[in-house]
Design a protein around this motif. Structure first.
Motif, PDB file in Angstrom:
ATOM      1  N   ALA A 149     -17.819  74.939  30.348  1.00 24.29           N
ATOM      2  CA  ALA A 149     -16.858  74.738  32.083  1.00 24.29           C
ATOM      3  C   ALA A 149     -17.829  75.720  32.921  1.00 24.29           C
ATOM      4  O   ALA A 149     -17.527  75.067  34.408  1.00 24.29           O
ATOM      5  N   THR A 177      -6.333  69.231  41.886  1.00 20.65           N
ATOM      6  CA  THR A 177      -7.173  68.827  40.085  1.00 20.65           C
ATOM      7  C   THR A 177      -6.654  69.749  39.126  1.00 20.65           C
ATOM      8  O   THR A 177      -7.412  70.245  38.002  1.00 20.65           O
ATOM      9  N   GLY A 204      -6.236  71.111  36.154  1.00 17.54           N
ATOM     10  CA  GLY A 204      -6.408  71.154  34.624  1.00 17.54           C
ATOM     11  C   GLY A 204      -7.347  70.236  34.458  1.00 17.54           C
ATOM     12  O   GLY A 204      -8.396  70.063  32.731  1.00 17.54           O
ATOM     13  N   TYR A 205      -8.183  69.703  35.738  1.00 19.97           N
ATOM     14  CA  TYR A 205      -9.549  69.508  35.053  1.00 19.97           C
ATOM     15  C   TYR A 205     -10.495  70.629  36.001  1.00 19.97           C
ATOM     16  O   TYR A 205     -10.334  71.382  36.532  1.00 19.97           O
ATOM     17  N   THR A 206     -11.715  70.495  35.072  1.00 18.58           N
ATOM     18  CA  THR A 206     -13.020  71.631  35.453  1.00 18.58           C
ATOM     19  C   THR A 206     -14.586  70.763  36.043  1.00 18.58           C
ATOM     20  O   THR A 206     -14.846  71.844  36.787  1.00 18.58           O
ATOM     21  N   HIS A 246     -12.153  62.159  37.047  1.00 19.15           N
ATOM     22  CA  HIS A 246     -12.087  64.122  37.213  1.00 19.15           C
ATOM     23  C   HIS A 246     -11.481  64.035  35.186  1.00 19.15           C
ATOM     24  O   HIS A 246     -11.312  63.920  34.775  1.00 19.15           O
ATOM     25  N   ASN A 276     -12.050  67.183  32.399  1.00 22.79           N
ATOM     26  CA  ASN A 276     -11.776  68.492  31.890  1.00 22.79           C
ATOM     27  C   ASN A 276     -12.909  68.536  29.944  1.00 22.79           C
ATOM     28  O   ASN A 276     -12.408  68.360  29.707  1.00 22.79           O
ATOM     29  N   ASN A 299     -13.357  71.407  28.879  1.00 21.59           N
ATOM     30  CA  ASN A 299     -12.846  72.149  27.677  1.00 21.59           C
ATOM     31  C   ASN A 299     -12.189  71.164  26.956  1.00 21.59           C
ATOM     32  O   ASN A 299     -11.679  71.586  25.264  1.00 21.59           O
ATOM     33  N   ASN A 300     -11.459  69.777  27.032  1.00 22.36           N
ATOM     34  CA  ASN A 300     -10.524  69.064  25.894  1.00 22.36           C
ATOM     35  C   ASN A 300     -11.777  68.254  25.637  1.00 22.36           C
ATOM     36  O   ASN A 300     -11.198  67.401  24.759  1.00 22.36           O
ATOM     37  N   SER A 319      -7.897  64.708  29.359  1.00 19.66           N
ATOM     38  CA  SER A 319      -9.596  65.705  29.713  1.00 19.66           C
ATOM     39  C   SER A 319      -9.959  64.643  30.686  1.00 19.66           C
ATOM     40  O   SER A 319     -10.623  65.060  31.360  1.00 19.66           O
TER      41      SER A 319
END
Length: 140
Positions: A10, A79, A81-83, A112, A114, A116-117, A130
Protein backbone atom coordinates in the motif's frame (compact mmCIF):
# COMPACT_ATOMS: atom_id res chain seq x y z
CA UNK A 1 -4.17 -11.09 3.34
CA UNK A 2 -1.10 -10.28 1.24
CA UNK A 3 1.97 -12.31 2.08
CA UNK A 4 5.28 -10.61 2.78
CA UNK A 5 6.53 -11.64 -0.65
CA UNK A 6 3.67 -9.79 -2.36
CA UNK A 7 4.76 -7.65 -5.34
CA UNK A 8 2.63 -4.71 -4.20
CA UNK A 9 2.34 -2.86 -0.92
CA UNK A 10 0.00 0.00 0.00
CA UNK A 11 2.82 2.45 0.69
CA UNK A 12 4.84 1.87 -2.51
CA UNK A 13 3.29 4.63 -4.63
CA UNK A 14 2.95 8.37 -4.16
CA UNK A 15 -0.61 9.41 -3.17
CA UNK A 16 -2.64 10.66 -6.10
CA UNK A 17 -0.04 9.67 -8.71
CA UNK A 18 -1.45 7.31 -11.34
CA UNK A 19 0.86 4.48 -12.43
CA UNK A 20 0.31 2.36 -15.50
CA UNK A 21 1.29 -1.23 -14.70
CA UNK A 22 3.59 -2.59 -17.38
CA UNK A 23 5.57 -5.23 -15.46
CA UNK A 24 4.13 -8.61 -16.43
CA UNK A 25 4.47 -10.11 -12.91
CA UNK A 26 2.72 -7.20 -11.22
CA UNK A 27 -0.01 -7.05 -13.88
CA UNK A 28 -0.60 -10.80 -13.47
CA UNK A 29 -0.72 -10.46 -9.67
CA UNK A 30 -3.19 -7.56 -9.66
CA UNK A 31 -5.47 -9.11 -12.25
CA UNK A 32 -5.18 -12.56 -10.66
CA UNK A 33 -6.31 -11.26 -7.28
CA UNK A 34 -9.23 -9.37 -8.84
CA UNK A 35 -10.18 -11.84 -11.58
CA UNK A 36 -13.29 -13.23 -9.87
CA UNK A 37 -14.56 -9.73 -9.09
CA UNK A 38 -13.89 -8.51 -12.65
CA UNK A 39 -15.50 -11.53 -14.35
CA UNK A 40 -18.57 -11.26 -12.12
CA UNK A 41 -18.92 -7.51 -12.78
CA UNK A 42 -18.52 -7.95 -16.56
CA UNK A 43 -21.18 -10.68 -16.70
CA UNK A 44 -23.51 -8.64 -14.46
CA UNK A 45 -23.09 -5.60 -16.70
CA UNK A 46 -23.89 -7.42 -19.93
CA UNK A 47 -26.72 -9.38 -18.31
CA UNK A 48 -28.40 -6.13 -17.21
CA UNK A 49 -27.65 -4.14 -20.36
CA UNK A 50 -28.84 -6.76 -22.84
CA UNK A 51 -31.27 -8.75 -20.70
CA UNK A 52 -34.08 -8.69 -23.25
CA UNK A 53 -31.91 -9.54 -26.23
CA UNK A 54 -30.23 -12.84 -25.39
CA UNK A 55 -30.52 -16.22 -23.78
CA UNK A 56 -26.81 -17.09 -24.02
CA UNK A 57 -23.85 -14.78 -23.35
CA UNK A 58 -20.20 -15.51 -24.01
CA UNK A 59 -17.37 -13.07 -23.31
CA UNK A 60 -13.99 -13.62 -24.95
CA UNK A 61 -11.33 -14.75 -22.48
CA UNK A 62 -8.90 -12.10 -21.27
CA UNK A 63 -5.98 -11.29 -23.52
CA UNK A 64 -3.53 -9.63 -21.13
CA UNK A 65 -1.80 -7.95 -24.07
CA UNK A 66 -5.06 -6.06 -24.74
CA UNK A 67 -5.51 -5.06 -21.10
CA UNK A 68 -4.44 -1.88 -19.33
CA UNK A 69 -4.13 -1.66 -15.55
CA UNK A 70 -3.57 1.64 -13.78
CA UNK A 71 -3.26 2.05 -10.04
CA UNK A 72 -3.53 5.25 -8.02
CA UNK A 73 -2.96 5.43 -4.25
CA UNK A 74 -5.80 7.24 -2.51
CA UNK A 75 -6.22 8.88 0.83
CA UNK A 76 -9.72 10.26 1.15
CA UNK A 77 -12.39 10.43 3.84
CA UNK A 78 -14.94 8.89 1.44
CA UNK A 79 -12.80 5.82 0.74
CA UNK A 80 -12.06 4.68 4.28
CA UNK A 81 -10.73 1.15 4.18
CA UNK A 82 -9.48 1.38 0.60
CA UNK A 83 -5.89 2.18 -0.31
CA UNK A 84 -5.97 2.41 -4.12
CA UNK A 85 -8.05 3.18 -7.16
CA UNK A 86 -7.52 0.46 -9.77
CA UNK A 87 -8.59 0.92 -13.39
CA UNK A 88 -8.73 -2.14 -15.62
CA UNK A 89 -9.42 -1.58 -19.31
CA UNK A 90 -10.09 -4.31 -21.89
CA UNK A 91 -9.61 -3.24 -25.50
CA UNK A 92 -11.72 -4.65 -28.35
CA UNK A 93 -13.03 -7.64 -26.47
CA UNK A 94 -15.46 -9.86 -28.36
CA UNK A 95 -18.87 -10.47 -26.77
CA UNK A 96 -21.21 -13.05 -28.33
CA UNK A 97 -24.96 -13.16 -27.77
CA UNK A 98 -27.02 -16.23 -28.60
CA UNK A 99 -23.98 -17.87 -30.19
CA UNK A 100 -24.20 -15.64 -33.28
CA UNK A 101 -24.58 -11.90 -32.59
CA UNK A 102 -21.11 -10.42 -31.95
CA UNK A 103 -19.94 -7.05 -30.75
CA UNK A 104 -16.46 -5.75 -30.02
CA UNK A 105 -16.33 -3.59 -26.94
CA UNK A 106 -13.88 -1.67 -24.85
CA UNK A 107 -14.78 -1.95 -21.19
CA UNK A 108 -13.24 -0.02 -18.33
CA UNK A 109 -13.85 -1.06 -14.73
CA UNK A 110 -12.79 1.25 -11.91
CA UNK A 111 -12.48 -0.10 -8.39
CA UNK A 112 -11.67 1.02 -4.89
CA UNK A 113 -9.24 -1.59 -3.60
CA UNK A 114 -7.52 -2.34 -0.32
CA UNK A 115 -4.30 -3.96 -1.55
CA UNK A 116 -3.46 -5.08 1.99
CA UNK A 117 -6.37 -7.55 1.82
CA UNK A 118 -5.85 -8.77 -1.74
CA UNK A 119 -5.08 -12.41 -2.23
CA UNK A 120 -6.03 -14.94 -4.90
CA UNK A 121 -7.68 -16.99 -2.13
CA UNK A 122 -9.84 -14.41 -0.34
CA UNK A 123 -12.83 -15.52 1.67
CA UNK A 124 -16.20 -13.82 1.15
CA UNK A 125 -15.71 -11.41 4.08
CA UNK A 126 -12.29 -10.26 2.83
CA UNK A 127 -13.61 -10.01 -0.73
CA UNK A 128 -16.25 -7.46 0.26
CA UNK A 129 -13.68 -5.44 2.22
CA UNK A 130 -11.03 -5.60 -0.50
CA UNK A 131 -12.64 -4.65 -3.81
CA UNK A 132 -15.57 -2.37 -4.68
CA UNK A 133 -16.63 -1.52 -8.25
CA UNK A 134 -17.29 2.20 -8.43
CA UNK A 135 -17.66 2.75 -12.20
CA UNK A 136 -18.17 0.71 -15.37
CA UNK A 137 -17.57 2.35 -18.75
CA UNK A 138 -18.70 0.48 -21.87
CA UNK A 139 -17.94 1.45 -25.48
CA UNK A 140 -18.92 -0.46 -28.61
Amino acid sequence: MISHSSPIEAHEYEYGKKTSIKQRDLKDFIYGTMENDVNSDVLDYYSHKYKKDFQHLEVEPINKEKMLIEITPIQNQLTVGYTHLVKIKFFKRKVIFNQKQKIHSTDTLIYHVNVNNLSPHRDVKDQKLSVKLIKYIHQE
